[in-house]
Design a protein around this motif. Structure first.
Motif, PDB file in Angstrom:
ATOM      1  N   UNK A 120     -36.666  -0.925 -13.418  1.00  0.00           N
ATOM      2  CA  UNK A 120     -38.061  -0.457 -13.788  1.00  0.00           C
ATOM      3  C   UNK A 120     -37.984   0.401 -15.176  1.00  0.00           C
ATOM      4  N   UNK A 121     -36.779   0.647 -15.626  1.00  0.00           N
ATOM      5  CA  UNK A 121     -36.683   1.384 -16.606  1.00  0.00           C
ATOM      6  C   UNK A 121     -36.712   0.615 -18.111  1.00  0.00           C
ATOM      7  N   UNK A 122     -37.306   1.158 -19.265  1.00  0.00           N
ATOM      8  CA  UNK A 122     -37.305   0.570 -20.599  1.00  0.00           C
ATOM      9  C   UNK A 122     -35.690   0.692 -20.926  1.00  0.00           C
ATOM     10  N   UNK A 123     -35.133  -0.548 -21.023  1.00  0.00           N
ATOM     11  CA  UNK A 123     -33.718  -0.807 -21.183  1.00  0.00           C
ATOM     12  C   UNK A 123     -33.098  -0.649 -22.743  1.00  0.00           C
ATOM     13  N   UNK A 124     -33.125   0.887 -22.872  1.00  0.00           N
ATOM     14  CA  UNK A 124     -32.424   1.164 -24.401  1.00  0.00           C
ATOM     15  C   UNK A 124     -31.118   1.657 -23.994  1.00  0.00           C
ATOM     16  N   UNK A 125     -30.503   1.607 -22.802  1.00  0.00           N
ATOM     17  CA  UNK A 125     -29.084   2.096 -22.461  1.00  0.00           C
ATOM     18  C   UNK A 125     -28.006   1.236 -22.476  1.00  0.00           C
ATOM     19  N   UNK A 126     -27.984   0.293 -21.242  1.00  0.00           N
ATOM     20  CA  UNK A 126     -26.945  -0.773 -21.351  1.00  0.00           C
ATOM     21  C   UNK A 126     -26.924  -1.855 -22.530  1.00  0.00           C
ATOM     22  N   UNK A 127     -25.874  -2.256 -22.846  1.00  0.00           N
ATOM     23  CA  UNK A 127     -25.586  -3.181 -23.994  1.00  0.00           C
ATOM     24  C   UNK A 127     -25.926  -4.387 -23.782  1.00  0.00           C
ATOM     25  N   UNK A 128     -27.231  -4.758 -23.533  1.00  0.00           N
ATOM     26  CA  UNK A 128     -27.564  -6.438 -22.991  1.00  0.00           C
ATOM     27  C   UNK A 128     -28.718  -6.770 -23.740  1.00  0.00           C
ATOM     28  N   UNK A 459     -26.449   6.190 -27.734  1.00  0.00           N
ATOM     29  CA  UNK A 459     -26.357   4.921 -28.063  1.00  0.00           C
ATOM     30  C   UNK A 459     -27.598   4.331 -27.663  1.00  0.00           C
ATOM     31  N   UNK A 460     -28.234   3.412 -28.686  1.00  0.00           N
ATOM     32  CA  UNK A 460     -29.695   2.996 -28.236  1.00  0.00           C
ATOM     33  C   UNK A 460     -29.367   1.372 -28.420  1.00  0.00           C
ATOM     34  N   UNK A 461     -29.695   0.688 -27.427  1.00  0.00           N
ATOM     35  CA  UNK A 461     -29.673  -0.790 -27.162  1.00  0.00           C
ATOM     36  C   UNK A 461     -30.865  -1.371 -27.800  1.00  0.00           C
ATOM     37  N   UNK A 462     -30.659  -2.210 -28.909  1.00  0.00           N
ATOM     38  CA  UNK A 462     -31.587  -2.999 -29.622  1.00  0.00           C
ATOM     39  C   UNK A 462     -31.715  -4.583 -29.063  1.00  0.00           C
ATOM     40  N   UNK A 463     -31.355  -4.858 -28.127  1.00  0.00           N
ATOM     41  CA  UNK A 463     -31.325  -6.303 -27.607  1.00  0.00           C
ATOM     42  C   UNK A 463     -32.440  -6.703 -27.210  1.00  0.00           C
ATOM     43  N   UNK A 464     -33.670  -5.813 -26.834  1.00  0.00           N
ATOM     44  CA  UNK A 464     -34.798  -6.189 -26.536  1.00  0.00           C
ATOM     45  C   UNK A 464     -35.798  -6.234 -27.459  1.00  0.00           C
ATOM     46  N   UNK A 465     -36.970  -7.176 -27.728  1.00  0.00           N
ATOM     47  CA  UNK A 465     -37.692  -7.193 -28.472  1.00  0.00           C
ATOM     48  C   UNK A 465     -38.458  -5.875 -28.736  1.00  0.00           C
TER      49      UNK A 465
END
Length: 486
Positions: A120-128, A459-465
């Motif tokens: 349920x988290x906004x995924x800015x953590x894991x590199x996916x 670190x911020x993941x930008x892999x999501x729109x």
């Protein structure tokens, strides 16, 4: 002939005409042929210039407006928009003398990968990457066709060295990496993580010292700890990568068993090591026959231009163990990786055989077919631009929301951002507060080989729109940072 008068290239022939025009203008803006504040031709002039209709030209401009690259000024026309993030400094790192550590304080997996940490988290953590951006349906269709063709044989083991079809495709693709590897140079493995583990086990024994970058991929740090090795962290710089003077000093004064480097689009810093420095690093190590383990999982994700060459491209003597996977590009859950181990091929093959024995057959064959029929190249052309745009939008959102004085990486590939916060902000405290607000981030100490550095980095993941929810999350994150300043 001026830049605006030259015929435009069409990088995506299958895309609608307005998108091709927008992509070409965007590449000129990104390449600084058109700079912030420059006026671009009127819609009417542009349509005549490119021999397209006015609605087509207008739609191209509207596309660039939506991406935040140009703006319309009343009674003046269209101008290249000034982007605040372009004026933000890159992160800096406090110089620290390399010191051997056993990584005993680092254990990131419960923090980032457990169901409780991700649900349920906004995924800015894991590199996916967002699954919707990956070609999952196409790969599934390929797998179904292959399974029907093989019949009962589709349940067989895929014994090491792994799928001959996939190894052949990797050999062909190695030309893009600057190499000319053969099918038999490759061993297929269960993802990049197994590739790194096998490389370390083949070149080191418990108690040995391994050079690693600082900061470094946290999974590597934990792996070194579990294998009973010691790490010697070498500082990296935001543009050029590993401090080569520190490497030379280290290899001159102590026994080093191996060196691990992410030269192409480093995780987490994002740098692309210049080719001359890749060659210098390799020469320093090869002089003493120290193996270089190259982690190249992000190498296919450049934002512009040609795919960068691997360090392996400069290795005539087999000193480099090249590790890669399709987890960051195609299908994380398929767990398809590879290693070209050079001098250590036979050792890695034996270790693979006695540890995991086999790979999953159908995922390997599906990816091999996707590479063979050109689907992978078409997909890469699109996803590279998607990640470049997403990183640009997240950078702008961070600058809009975070306090002054931050540092932001300027990655030339992949989908990760490295952010330096004001010195008094504790990123572990920010991590806890963000999680309570439904946001996942990766705090800097996870990337510190000794667990004690980079306390004011994330670190911020930008892999999501960049959806409205993501935009709100970045804004809330900035609010939390400002709160910690108080």
């Amino acid at each position: 002939m001026s830049a605006m008068q030259r015929p435009f290239l069409t990088p995506e022939p299958e895309a609608p005409l307005y998108q091709r025009l927008a992509a070409t203008l965007e590449s000129m803006i990104q390449g600084h042929s058109l700079r912030p504040g420059d006026r671009i031709p009127s819609v009417r002039h542009f349509s005549a210039q490119q021999r397209v209709s006015i609605p087509t030209a207008l739609r191209a401009y509207e596309t660039l407006e939506t991406r935040g690259l140009i703006e319309a000024r009343p009674k003046s026309g269209f101008f290249v928009r000034s982007r605040q993030a372009d004026f933000v400094r890159i992160p800096t790192f406090a110089a620290r003398a390399p010191e051997v550590t056993d990584f005993a304080n680092l254990d990131p997996f419960d923090s980032l990968f457990s169901p409780a940490a991700t649900a349920g988290l906004v995924p800015l953590g894991v590199a996916l990457a967002d699954p919707s951006l990956l070609p999952g349906e196409k790969l599934a269709r390929e797998m179904g066709v292959i399974a029907r063709r093989l019949g009962p044989k589709s349940t067989n083991y895929d014994f090491a060295p792994g799928s001959e079809a996939l190894r052949g495709e990797l050999a062909r693709r190695s030309l893009d990496w600057g190499c000319a590897l053969q099918r038999d140079d490759f061993i297929i493995v269960n993802g990049g993580t197994e590739a790194l583990s096998l490389a370390l086990r083949a070149t080191c024994k418990p108690g040995d010292t391994v050079i690693v970058e600082s900061p470094t991929y946290f999974g590597l740090a934990q792996m070194i700890r579990e294998l009973g090795l010691n790490g010697l962290p070498i500082p990296v710089e935001s543009v050029n990568g590993m401090d080569l003077d520190a490497v030379e000093k280290a290899v001159s004064h102590q026994r080093i068993a191996a060196c691990v480097s992410i030269a192409n689009f480093h995780n987490p810093v994002g740098f692309l090591m210049p080719e001359d420095r890749k060659q210098q690093l390799l020469a320093l190590l090869a002089k003493r026959s120290i193996p270089l383990i190259e982690d190249d999982v992000y190498g296919d994700l450049q934002h512009n231009g040609a795919r960068p060459r691997c360090i392996k491209a400069f290795d005539p003597n087999g000193v480099v163990l090249l590790c890669g996977s399709f987890s960051k590009t195609l299908a994380p859950g398929y767990r398809v990786g590879y290693i070209a181990a050079g001098r250590w091929h036979s050792q890695v093959l034996r270790l693979k055989q006695i540890s995991t024995l086999s790979n999953a057959l159908l995922p390997s064959l599906a990816i091999a077919e996707y590479l063979r029929n050109g689907g992978y190249d078409r997909y890469l052309r699109s996803i590279r631009q998607t990640y470049r745009r997403q990183i640009g939008r997240v950078r702008e959102a961070i600058v809009d929301s975070f306090p002054p004085g931050i540092g932001l990486s300027r990655p030339l590939g992949s989908f990760l951002l490295w952010c330096e916060l004001p010195p008094q902000v504790d990123s572990m405290e920010l991590f806890q507060r963000a999680r309570r607000e439904g946001i996942s981030i990766a705090p800097g100490p996870l990337f510190s080989p000794d667990g004690g550095s980079f306390k004011n980095f994330i670190r911020i993941n930008c892999g999501f729109p960049m959806t409205a929810a993501t935009d709100r999350a970045v804004g809330l994150l900035g609010h939390l940072v400002k709160g910690l300043l108080k």
